[in-house]
Design an enzyme around this catalytic site. Structure first.
Site: not given
Ligand code: DQA
Length: 146
Positions: A17, A76
């Site tokens: 990622r 997040a």
């Protein structure tokens, strides 16, 4: 001393990622780093990752019942989840918030974490080493209070 190392959404994809931001250490490598560090320090380290907020909140409740301390990368959720913050606020032991990247050097929306105000301390921008340092801190305060 049991320490939960909890990771929020997308951290299971570490290694592939956004490697320019998060580096090439895989999630499996991160788990191995935390477990090895725990063994070296005599900490009973439990490492988990989830993409479901419900799971993380449940683990934080369990941590309040049975863990002495928590290392948390809320990912997040750091930036908007009042539910995660509230679950962090009910912890009784130390909470170290960790971010792999330097959230203050990134987009504006990442510069504020709603979790930080209820964390004992925050480490960010040091890559996976932040987790190792967080565990060393927790072992140090354990030793100081022994
Ligand atoms: C992160 C930073 C967050 O902004 C992002 O959403 C993540 C990872 C970090 O470890 O740098 O998923 O928490």
């Amino acid at each position: 001393m049991r320490v939960y190392v909890l990771n929020g959404p997308n951290l299971g994809r570490l290694g592939t990622r956004q490697v320019d931001v998060y580096g090439t250490t895989s999630y499996a490598d991160l788990v191995a780093l935390c477990e090895r560090t725990g063994r070296e320090l005599g900490l009973d380290v439990v490492v988990r990752q989830t993409d479901a907020e419900h799971d993380l909140i449940g683990w934080l409740h369990s941590a309040a019942d049975e863990a002495a301390a928590v290392v948390l990368n809320p990912a997040a959720w750091s930036h908007y989840s009042i539910a995660v913050r509230d679950a962090c606020a009910l912890l009784r032991g130390p909470l170290v918030e960790v971010h792999i990247s330097n959230i203050h050097a990134r987009e504006e929306f990442r510069r504020h974490s709603v979790v930080s105000a209820v964390a004992t301390g925050v480490i960010c921008g040091l890559g996976p080493d932040g987790y190792r340092l967080a565990l060393h801190h927790l072992a140090a305060i354990r030793d100081q209070s022994a």
